[in-house]
Every structure is written in C-alpha cells, then in structure tokens.
Design a protein around this motif. Sequence first.
Motif, PDB file in Angstrom:
ATOM      1  N   PHE A 231       0.852  -1.194   0.000  1.00 12.58           N
ATOM      2  CA  PHE A 231       0.000   0.000   0.000  1.00 12.58           C
ATOM      3  C   PHE A 231       0.884   1.238   0.000  1.00 12.58           C
ATOM      4  O   PHE A 231       1.947   1.271   0.632  1.00 12.58           O
ATOM      5  N   VAL A 232       0.414   2.245  -0.745  1.00 12.49           N
ATOM      6  CA  VAL A 232       1.144   3.493  -0.898  1.00 12.49           C
ATOM      7  C   VAL A 232       0.162   4.634  -0.666  1.00 12.49           C
ATOM      8  O   VAL A 232      -0.994   4.564  -1.079  1.00 12.49           O
ATOM      9  N   ALA A 233       0.634   5.694  -0.032  1.00  9.57           N
ATOM     10  CA  ALA A 233      -0.181   6.890   0.147  1.00  9.57           C
ATOM     11  C   ALA A 233       0.726   8.109   0.059  1.00  9.57           C
ATOM     12  O   ALA A 233       1.933   8.014   0.292  1.00  9.57           O
ATOM     13  N   ALA A 234       0.133   9.258  -0.282  1.00 11.12           N
ATOM     14  CA  ALA A 234       0.920  10.491  -0.374  1.00 11.12           C
ATOM     15  C   ALA A 234       0.065  11.694  -0.003  1.00 11.12           C
ATOM     16  O   ALA A 234      -1.142  11.718  -0.253  1.00 11.12           O
ATOM     17  N   LEU A 235       0.713  12.680   0.607  1.00 10.59           N
ATOM     18  CA  LEU A 235       0.063  13.936   0.972  1.00 10.59           C
ATOM     19  C   LEU A 235       0.496  15.030   0.014  1.00 10.59           C
ATOM     20  O   LEU A 235       1.653  15.067  -0.422  1.00 10.59           O
ATOM     21  N   GLY A 236      -0.444  15.936  -0.273  1.00 10.22           N
ATOM     22  CA  GLY A 236      -0.149  17.063  -1.138  1.00 10.22           C
ATOM     23  C   GLY A 236       0.652  18.135  -0.426  1.00 10.22           C
ATOM     24  O   GLY A 236       0.753  18.158   0.802  1.00 10.22           O
ATOM     25  N   SER A 237       1.192  19.056  -1.213  1.00 10.91           N
ATOM     26  CA  SER A 237       2.060  20.100  -0.682  1.00 10.91           C
ATOM     27  C   SER A 237       1.302  21.248  -0.029  1.00 10.91           C
ATOM     28  O   SER A 237       1.821  21.899   0.873  1.00 10.91           O
ATOM     29  N   HIS A 238       0.087  21.521  -0.465  1.00 12.00           N
ATOM     30  CA  HIS A 238      -0.660  22.671   0.042  1.00 12.00           C
ATOM     31  C   HIS A 238      -1.558  22.301   1.218  1.00 12.00           C
ATOM     32  O   HIS A 238      -1.987  21.159   1.353  1.00 12.00           O
ATOM     33  N   SER A 239      -1.871  23.311   2.027  1.00 16.66           N
ATOM     34  CA  SER A 239      -2.824  23.176   3.123  1.00 16.66           C
ATOM     35  C   SER A 239      -4.024  24.056   2.813  1.00 16.66           C
ATOM     36  O   SER A 239      -3.857  25.166   2.300  1.00 16.66           O
ATOM     37  N   TYR A 240      -5.223  23.567   3.127  1.00 13.91           N
ATOM     38  CA  TYR A 240      -6.463  24.267   2.796  1.00 13.91           C
ATOM     39  C   TYR A 240      -7.297  24.459   4.060  1.00 13.91           C
ATOM     40  O   TYR A 240      -7.592  23.488   4.750  1.00 13.91           O
ATOM     41  N   SER A 241      -7.667  25.712   4.345  1.00 11.20           N
ATOM     42  CA  SER A 241      -8.462  26.008   5.536  1.00 11.20           C
ATOM     43  C   SER A 241      -9.674  26.864   5.260  1.00 11.20           C
ATOM     44  O   SER A 241     -10.585  26.925   6.080  1.00 11.20           O
ATOM     45  N   SER A 242      -9.695  27.553   4.133  1.00 14.11           N
ATOM     46  CA  SER A 242     -10.844  28.395   3.784  1.00 14.11           C
ATOM     47  C   SER A 242     -10.924  28.510   2.275  1.00 14.11           C
ATOM     48  O   SER A 242      -9.950  28.250   1.565  1.00 14.11           O
ATOM     49  N   GLY A 243     -12.110  28.873   1.803  1.00 10.00           N
ATOM     50  CA  GLY A 243     -12.302  29.026   0.373  1.00 10.00           C
ATOM     51  C   GLY A 243     -12.672  27.726  -0.312  1.00 10.00           C
ATOM     52  O   GLY A 243     -12.907  26.698   0.320  1.00 10.00           O
ATOM     53  N   ILE A 244     -12.715  27.798  -1.655  1.00  8.82           N
ATOM     54  CA  ILE A 244     -13.065  26.651  -2.493  1.00  8.82           C
ATOM     55  C   ILE A 244     -11.890  26.407  -3.436  1.00  8.82           C
ATOM     56  O   ILE A 244     -11.444  27.330  -4.128  1.00  8.82           O
ATOM     57  N   HIS A 245     -11.408  25.178  -3.468  1.00  6.40           N
ATOM     58  CA  HIS A 245     -10.215  24.845  -4.243  1.00  6.40           C
ATOM     59  C   HIS A 245     -10.511  23.632  -5.122  1.00  6.40           C
ATOM     60  O   HIS A 245     -11.052  22.635  -4.644  1.00  6.40           O
ATOM     61  N   CYS A 246     -10.130  23.703  -6.388  1.00  3.84           N
ATOM     62  CA  CYS A 246     -10.355  22.602  -7.326  1.00  3.84           C
ATOM     63  C   CYS A 246      -9.013  22.087  -7.828  1.00  3.84           C
ATOM     64  O   CYS A 246      -8.191  22.849  -8.340  1.00  3.84           O
ATOM     65  N   ILE A 247      -8.809  20.788  -7.658  1.00  7.05           N
ATOM     66  CA  ILE A 247      -7.569  20.136  -8.072  1.00  7.05           C
ATOM     67  C   ILE A 247      -7.916  19.115  -9.152  1.00  7.05           C
ATOM     68  O   ILE A 247      -8.754  18.236  -8.929  1.00  7.05           O
ATOM     69  N   ARG A 248      -7.273  19.234 -10.317  1.00  9.02           N
ATOM     70  CA  ARG A 248      -7.486  18.255 -11.391  1.00  9.02           C
ATOM     71  C   ARG A 248      -6.453  17.153 -11.263  1.00  9.02           C
ATOM     72  O   ARG A 248      -5.275  17.416 -11.066  1.00  9.02           O
ATOM     73  N   ILE A 249      -6.927  15.903 -11.399  1.00  3.65           N
ATOM     74  CA  ILE A 249      -6.064  14.740 -11.211  1.00  3.65           C
ATOM     75  C   ILE A 249      -6.309  13.770 -12.357  1.00  3.65           C
ATOM     76  O   ILE A 249      -7.448  13.405 -12.638  1.00  3.65           O
ATOM     77  N   ARG A 250      -5.232  13.336 -12.982  1.00  2.00           N
ATOM     78  CA  ARG A 250      -5.345  12.335 -14.054  1.00  2.00           C
ATOM     79  C   ARG A 250      -5.031  10.962 -13.479  1.00  2.00           C
ATOM     80  O   ARG A 250      -4.046  10.788 -12.763  1.00  2.00           O
ATOM     81  N   VAL A 251      -5.888  10.002 -13.787  1.00  2.00           N
ATOM     82  CA  VAL A 251      -5.685   8.615 -13.376  1.00  2.00           C
ATOM     83  C   VAL A 251      -5.493   7.799 -14.643  1.00  2.00           C
ATOM     84  O   VAL A 251      -6.387   7.740 -15.491  1.00  2.00           O
ATOM     85  N   ASP A 252      -4.321   7.186 -14.785  1.00  2.00           N
ATOM     86  CA  ASP A 252      -4.048   6.396 -15.983  1.00  2.00           C
ATOM     87  C   ASP A 252      -4.468   4.945 -15.833  1.00  2.00           C
ATOM     88  O   ASP A 252      -4.945   4.337 -16.775  1.00  2.00           O
TER      89      ASP A 252
ATOM     90  N   HIS B  28     -14.840  17.966  13.005  1.00  2.00           N
ATOM     91  CA  HIS B  28     -14.304  17.408  14.252  1.00  2.00           C
ATOM     92  C   HIS B  28     -13.436  16.189  13.969  1.00  2.00           C
ATOM     93  O   HIS B  28     -12.519  15.887  14.728  1.00  2.00           O
ATOM     94  N   GLN B  29     -13.737  15.477  12.875  1.00  2.00           N
ATOM     95  CA  GLN B  29     -12.940  14.315  12.492  1.00  2.00           C
ATOM     96  C   GLN B  29     -11.774  14.707  11.596  1.00  2.00           C
ATOM     97  O   GLN B  29     -10.755  14.014  11.574  1.00  2.00           O
ATOM     98  N   VAL B  30     -11.937  15.785  10.839  1.00  2.00           N
ATOM     99  CA  VAL B  30     -10.908  16.251   9.911  1.00  2.00           C
ATOM    100  C   VAL B  30     -10.675  17.740  10.151  1.00  2.00           C
ATOM    101  O   VAL B  30     -11.145  18.587   9.404  1.00  2.00           O
ATOM    102  N   PRO B  31      -9.959  18.072  11.224  1.00  2.00           N
ATOM    103  CA  PRO B  31      -9.735  19.494  11.500  1.00  2.00           C
ATOM    104  C   PRO B  31      -8.856  20.146  10.429  1.00  2.00           C
ATOM    105  O   PRO B  31      -8.041  19.475   9.787  1.00  2.00           O
ATOM    106  N   PHE B  32      -9.051  21.446  10.243  1.00  2.00           N
ATOM    107  CA  PHE B  32      -8.213  22.213   9.321  1.00  2.00           C
ATOM    108  C   PHE B  32      -6.802  22.297   9.888  1.00  2.00           C
ATOM    109  O   PHE B  32      -6.618  22.257  11.103  1.00  2.00           O
ATOM    110  N   PRO B  33      -5.817  22.422   9.034  1.00  2.00           N
ATOM    111  CA  PRO B  33      -5.904  22.492   7.582  1.00  2.00           C
ATOM    112  C   PRO B  33      -6.020  21.087   6.967  1.00  2.00           C
ATOM    113  O   PRO B  33      -5.531  20.115   7.511  1.00  2.00           O
TER     114      PRO B  33
END
Length: 173
Positions: free
Chosen positions: A50-71, A162-167
Amino acid sequence: MTHSLPPSTESTIVKRVTDEKFVDVYTSNEEAARLLENGRTLVAVKAWFFVAALGSHSYSSGIHCIRIRVDDGVPFLGIRSRSIPPVPSEFSGGSYCLESVSTYGWEISYAAIINGHVHANSEEIMEPDSAIYSLTLNCDQRRLSLVNENTNEQSEMEVDIHQVPFPWCLFGA
C-alpha cells in the motif's frame, strides 16, 4: 427600513490549484512507489504494497479545485487533516485509507470513504482508467466533490470538521 450587511465570509470563487504536488509518501517499502514529474505524479511500482501520499498545500478556507489524471489502477482521491499523519491499518492489510481516521474521499470505482470507513452505498461508480477528475474542496461549507470529467459522473460528501480538523491536504493512495 434597509440595513447594510457585512460581507459574507463564504467565498463563491473557485480557485483552480495548478501547482499541487505530492511531497510526503507513506509505504512500508521504500521501493514500492515513486514520485515523478517533480512530485506531480505518484506511481506504485511494486505490487502488494500500500502506498499513500500527501499534497504540498494546506487548505483552511475558500473553495479549491484540483485536477487529477488517473491512468490505471483504482486509486483513492480525497483529503485528510494535515495534523493527523496517515497510519497503515493492521485490520485492512496495511491500507492508509481504510480504518484511518481523518480520511475522506473516494476509492475510485468502488466506494466513498468517510473518516476511514467504507460507504459502499455511494450513488455513483466512477470508471478509473484514463480519466481526468476534478476534486473540489469547499472548506467554507465543509464539503468535498469529485467529478469524472470524461463522463460527468459526480459525487459529493459532507466533511465532519471534528474528524478532519483544518488544515486539510490532498491525500492520494
């Protein structure tokens, strides 16, 4: 009588995130995954790990859209709290998504994952191979949505702060 109202604290502007990349990789075998293209691509190169990875940015407010390609494969696309590191579950064979608190998102073509628990009754089953997905993090309304841009299939979920606090951060597996 008219009253002036303070400006809304909720944003309606969707910020397109074009510089997100993976920076922290989690796996029980260092040779099981590789980051390519300056962290923009996560590739599992060894079966049975199993493999997992975290992104570089932190998000706490606003609306953010990330495009992801799955091959290929059946990845997990979602978020987790930056302050709660991913831990492999001994009950699910080492998965970083299942039984992992603070994990919200979708295991593509399978089910929604809410706080590390499978919700297989999700309305949409998305096709994983060779697709572009838009993952939208609405921090103000505490919601996630995922759209398969190839088929326009979409799914949405509420996030319990409460389960996923910011950021929050992008979480892929």
